[in-house]
Design a protein around this motif. Sequence first.
Motif, PDB file in Angstrom:
ATOM      1  N   LYS B  68       0.729  -1.034   0.119  1.00  0.00           N
ATOM      2  CA  LYS B  68      -0.081   0.065   0.068  1.00  0.00           C
ATOM      3  C   LYS B  68       0.708   1.209  -0.006  1.00  0.00           C
ATOM      4  CE  LYS B  68      -4.278   1.333   2.206  1.00  0.00           C
ATOM      5  NZ  LYS B  68      -5.459   0.929   3.206  1.00  0.00           N
ATOM      6  N   SER B  69       1.956   1.301   0.851  1.00  0.00           N
ATOM      7  CA  SER B  69       3.009   2.430   0.943  1.00  0.00           C
ATOM      8  C   SER B  69       3.351   2.452  -0.483  1.00  0.00           C
ATOM      9  CB  SER B  69       3.780   2.094   1.966  1.00  0.00           C
ATOM     10  OG  SER B  69       3.209   1.931   3.216  1.00  0.00           O
ATOM     11  N   LEU B  70       3.897   1.585  -1.147  1.00  0.00           N
ATOM     12  CA  LEU B  70       4.686   1.530  -2.368  1.00  0.00           C
ATOM     13  C   LEU B  70       3.808   2.185  -3.344  1.00  0.00           C
ATOM     14  CD1 LEU B  70       7.326   1.164  -3.872  1.00  0.00           C
ATOM     15  CD2 LEU B  70       6.364  -1.321  -4.247  1.00  0.00           C
ATOM     16  N   LYS B  71       2.540   1.659  -3.521  1.00  0.00           N
ATOM     17  CA  LYS B  71       1.613   2.304  -4.275  1.00  0.00           C
ATOM     18  C   LYS B  71       1.326   3.787  -4.226  1.00  0.00           C
ATOM     19  CE  LYS B  71      -3.143   2.262  -4.951  1.00  0.00           C
ATOM     20  NZ  LYS B  71      -4.256   2.058  -4.305  1.00  0.00           N
ATOM     21  N   ASN B  72       1.230   4.020  -2.966  1.00  0.00           N
ATOM     22  CA  ASN B  72       0.995   5.571  -2.351  1.00  0.00           C
ATOM     23  C   ASN B  72       2.116   6.282  -2.941  1.00  0.00           C
ATOM     24  OD1 ASN B  72      -1.737   5.130  -1.366  1.00  0.00           O
ATOM     25  ND2 ASN B  72      -0.801   5.250   0.644  1.00  0.00           N
ATOM     26  N   LEU B 228      10.103   9.734  -3.270  1.00  0.00           N
ATOM     27  CA  LEU B 228      10.505   8.322  -2.991  1.00  0.00           C
ATOM     28  C   LEU B 228      10.726   8.311  -1.575  1.00  0.00           C
ATOM     29  CD1 LEU B 228      10.844   5.488  -4.091  1.00  0.00           C
ATOM     30  CD2 LEU B 228      13.485   5.852  -4.171  1.00  0.00           C
ATOM     31  N   LYS B 229      11.485   9.338  -0.981  1.00  0.00           N
ATOM     32  CA  LYS B 229      11.842   9.323   0.428  1.00  0.00           C
ATOM     33  C   LYS B 229      10.671  10.466   1.285  1.00  0.00           C
ATOM     34  CE  LYS B 229      15.578  12.659  -0.184  1.00  0.00           C
ATOM     35  NZ  LYS B 229      16.953  12.937   0.265  1.00  0.00           N
ATOM     36  N   ILE B 230       9.816  10.889   0.745  1.00  0.00           N
ATOM     37  CA  ILE B 230       8.938  11.753   1.248  1.00  0.00           C
ATOM     38  C   ILE B 230       8.400  11.326   2.695  1.00  0.00           C
ATOM     39  CG2 ILE B 230       6.806  10.749   0.184  1.00  0.00           C
ATOM     40  CD1 ILE B 230       5.766  13.615   0.151  1.00  0.00           C
ATOM     41  N   PHE B 231       8.550  12.193   3.598  1.00  0.00           N
ATOM     42  CA  PHE B 231       8.161  11.608   4.929  1.00  0.00           C
ATOM     43  C   PHE B 231       7.633  12.873   5.777  1.00  0.00           C
ATOM     44  CE2 PHE B 231       9.575  11.607   9.565  1.00  0.00           C
ATOM     45  CZ  PHE B 231       8.820  10.347   9.754  1.00  0.00           C
ATOM     46  N   ASP B 232       8.403  13.768   6.228  1.00  0.00           N
ATOM     47  CA  ASP B 232       8.002  14.747   6.930  1.00  0.00           C
ATOM     48  C   ASP B 232       6.440  15.545   6.855  1.00  0.00           C
ATOM     49  OD1 ASP B 232       9.271  15.824   4.703  1.00  0.00           O
ATOM     50  OD2 ASP B 232      10.732  16.823   5.459  1.00  0.00           O
ATOM     51  N   ASN B 243      -5.710   4.142   9.032  1.00  0.00           N
ATOM     52  CA  ASN B 243      -5.568   2.853   8.780  1.00  0.00           C
ATOM     53  C   ASN B 243      -4.554   2.729   7.385  1.00  0.00           C
ATOM     54  OD1 ASN B 243      -5.819   0.280   8.826  1.00  0.00           O
ATOM     55  ND2 ASN B 243      -7.285  -0.094   7.319  1.00  0.00           N
ATOM     56  N   HIS B 244      -3.320   3.535   7.436  1.00  0.00           N
ATOM     57  CA  HIS B 244      -2.401   3.475   6.515  1.00  0.00           C
ATOM     58  C   HIS B 244      -2.813   4.169   5.205  1.00  0.00           C
ATOM     59  CE1 HIS B 244      -0.427   1.100   9.395  1.00  0.00           C
ATOM     60  NE2 HIS B 244      -1.609   0.133   9.402  1.00  0.00           N
ATOM     61  N   GLY B 250       8.326   6.246   3.689  1.00  0.00           N
ATOM     62  CA  GLY B 250       9.214   6.586   4.697  1.00  0.00           C
ATOM     63  C   GLY B 250       8.390   6.522   6.126  1.00  0.00           C
ATOM     64  N   THR B 251       7.096   6.996   5.921  1.00  0.00           N
ATOM     65  CA  THR B 251       6.297   6.572   7.294  1.00  0.00           C
ATOM     66  C   THR B 251       6.164   4.991   7.804  1.00  0.00           C
ATOM     67  OG1 THR B 251       4.261   6.444   6.036  1.00  0.00           O
ATOM     68  CG2 THR B 251       4.942   8.766   7.064  1.00  0.00           C
ATOM     69  N   PHE B 252       6.244   4.218   6.866  1.00  0.00           N
ATOM     70  CA  PHE B 252       5.942   2.858   7.121  1.00  0.00           C
ATOM     71  C   PHE B 252       7.254   2.542   7.807  1.00  0.00           C
ATOM     72  CE2 PHE B 252       6.486  -1.350   5.148  1.00  0.00           C
ATOM     73  CZ  PHE B 252       5.682  -2.368   5.877  1.00  0.00           C
ATOM     74  N   LEU B 253       8.440   2.735   7.248  1.00  0.00           N
ATOM     75  CA  LEU B 253       9.765   2.700   7.932  1.00  0.00           C
ATOM     76  C   LEU B 253       9.709   3.192   9.379  1.00  0.00           C
ATOM     77  CD1 LEU B 253      13.192   3.372   6.076  1.00  0.00           C
ATOM     78  CD2 LEU B 253      12.809   4.068   8.626  1.00  0.00           C
ATOM     79  N   TYR B 254       9.388   4.254   9.631  1.00  0.00           N
ATOM     80  CA  TYR B 254       9.530   4.997  10.788  1.00  0.00           C
ATOM     81  C   TYR B 254       8.623   4.308  11.742  1.00  0.00           C
ATOM     82  CZ  TYR B 254       8.534   8.488  14.427  1.00  0.00           C
ATOM     83  OH  TYR B 254       8.088   9.016  15.747  1.00  0.00           O
ATOM     84  N   LYS B 255       7.388   4.033  11.441  1.00  0.00           N
ATOM     85  CA  LYS B 255       6.409   3.214  12.192  1.00  0.00           C
ATOM     86  C   LYS B 255       6.825   1.950  12.802  1.00  0.00           C
ATOM     87  CE  LYS B 255       2.332   5.404  10.846  1.00  0.00           C
ATOM     88  NZ  LYS B 255       0.915   5.407   9.723  1.00  0.00           N
TER      89      LYS B 255
END
Lengths: 460, 295
Positions: B68-72, B228-232, B243-244, B250-255
């Motif tokens: 899901k994160s990859l798709k987003n 690709l590395k969007i997070f903040d 629910n994701h 980036g947020t998936f990694l952080y969590k």
Amino acid sequence: MTNAKVLRSSFMLVILAILITLTACGGNKGNNSSSSASSPAASSASSEAASEAPKEKVTLRIASAYTPDHTFGPAIAQIIDEFTKQHPEVTVEKEFLPVAELDKKLTADRAANNLPEIFIIFPGAGTADYVKEKKIIDLSEYLNADPDWKDGFISGALDNLKFEGFPGIYAAPIGAYSTGFYYNKELFQQAGVEPPKTWDDLLAVIGKLNAAKITPMAIGASESWRSEHLFTALFYKWNGAEKAKGILSRALPYSSPEVIEPLNKMVQLVEAGAFSKNYIANNYAAEIADFNNGKAAMRYSGSWTVGESTGPNSPAGFGDKVGFFPFPYFADKEEHKDSWMGGVSDSFAVSSRAEGHQKDMAIELVKTLTSTASSKLITEMAHDLTAVKADVDPAKSGKLIAEVSKAMSTGKEFSGDISAFEPYKPANTKLYDLTQAVLLKGITPEKAAKQLDDEVAKSK
Amino acid sequence: MDRLKSRHLQIAMFLLPALLFYAVLLVYPVLRTFFLSLHEWNGFAGSKVEYVAFDNFKLVFEDEIFWKSLKNVMVVMLLSIAIQIPAGLFLALLLNGKWKGIRFFKAAFFMPVIMSATSISLLWKFILYPGDGLVDGLLMKMGLEDSIRAWLADPSINLYTVILICCWQGLGVVMIIFLSGLVSIPDAIKEAALIDGANRRQRLWFVTLPLIREAVAINVILLVIGTLKIFDNIYVLTDGGPNHATDVLGTFLYKEAFRNNRFGMASAIAVVMFLLGFVLTLVANRAMRRESLDG
């Protein structure tokens, strides 16, 4: 020396320097762990020596959620101020943050072995890790030495801070709560409804409020702990609190009807039109605002609501319009009518990093914060319950908290957040995400339960 | 010879601090990430680091939230390119003239870039605040209550809201790169086209655009890497939820790292992101270069 040689030697120099810094980091780590692993006997000996010596200056870091906005905030600030006046050698550094931020901060501090001397923990599986890793100290020795302190806690409160396999009491509770429905008496009157007793009554009330064009319930659904609380209450009313232990022991998979039915009830609330059109956008602050401004007739919330609806941040006179009723029970599950979501919450733990006079002062401060005098001050200023007995002046604490306390006395079993029974962190996170998703109708209860079971299967 | 030697030593000494910082703060963490991706670790000082081979990667690829994160991320990437390239070019063309107040507008459009993502995100959070925010307030004043949505919470639209905010913030960079490309087009070519009777559209299409291909390439590559590395922005705006719905890598990694304490798995996600970035940049670079050779 040739050019290449010079280059090579400077390169070696750089590599050497890097190696030195890296080993320096590693060495430092070793030191930290050896100091934290120092034997309790040695640290208590040093604390005795310190108490005889002239009072050395100490700094106590204390981490909690008691920001000035928190209902406890002003009272806690006052207690700490008085403490530092009595112990001028102590400097208290307040590391106060909203709950969600506090959790992240403590996780980071724990990873870096830099926990504050005093910090807030909550009873449950998450806190057991602190005990297992010996990050916090057993307070029973100090509690037993001071019966006034120990007997000040409401009955059973300290039991919440015992952990299986680790004898002792690992924190001193200050927060206690019960949950239920807070309602706006005026709006109920307008719609011609009475506080409901059963789930079906509640659905009927929602119907009538909607017919009177009044939004029945406010909920800050964009914050997942709101949906987790709602799910917890429904679970206890459907199964009784004891059943939640099945999650911890894995005897009760998430896909069992005991879990799915309460999730279905959440969907039922949404479909009955319990919430405003944009409930998914609302955060907790908006939930409070909607209720306090008369935009919604009810809130399912904890006893801290009393402070929110009668305290200085609420519209003048609004507190008098607010009433309380227990979470409605299911007519065919009447045996669980008196199972409540509630219990002990915020508790002060003392870090095992504190040593000598600093440790003595940390315990002294925790003792002060959880004394009956402090409890009285907090209850009267915050209009909220605490885990410590206190001779409260009802004129100061308000009528509503008395009403809540009275209703609470009918409760037979109290148990906290259901997430406290989920020991595996990734599944615990998912429990919050998925109860929220169910409430937002983003996933069916069955699918949510399956995802939870899948996550649990990944734990070793 | 001695002078040369001491000079080299001098240079080495001056380079040393920077190199040290680089090694300790960048090279070491990168190597450590690769190392951790093959290990299980809960992130707590002193706890066990256990070798688990490729189990972490298996966990990542089996996780629905990863896909899901990859798709987003892909949606964010494609829409950012689709929005920012034309919008940035449009602004650059507008600002490439010689009219009064042009410096002000250049600065104004560039302003969001230099502001911190957190401030920007908080600002937008207030603007989109349910009920009392600027957007909902305006819609209500205009009698458009029905079009009010939960901009940042409704899973069917919040990813797009986030993308628009990110585009708004990043547009300045795209614009400046295009502007530098436009400035470098020799006047002689433009004049020649004018003399040959090319109209405005023809001049844009056949002269300007082919000559700023390099700028397009740079912009696309920067957007690919940046998104690709969007997070903040996402962390502050929606925290990846609900629910994701708005989770990105980036947020998936952080969590995984800081909420679920799975640092090994989080490192594996970082490695996947690195490889993805590497491949995508390579592909984008190739594609752009081929085009400029063809053209």
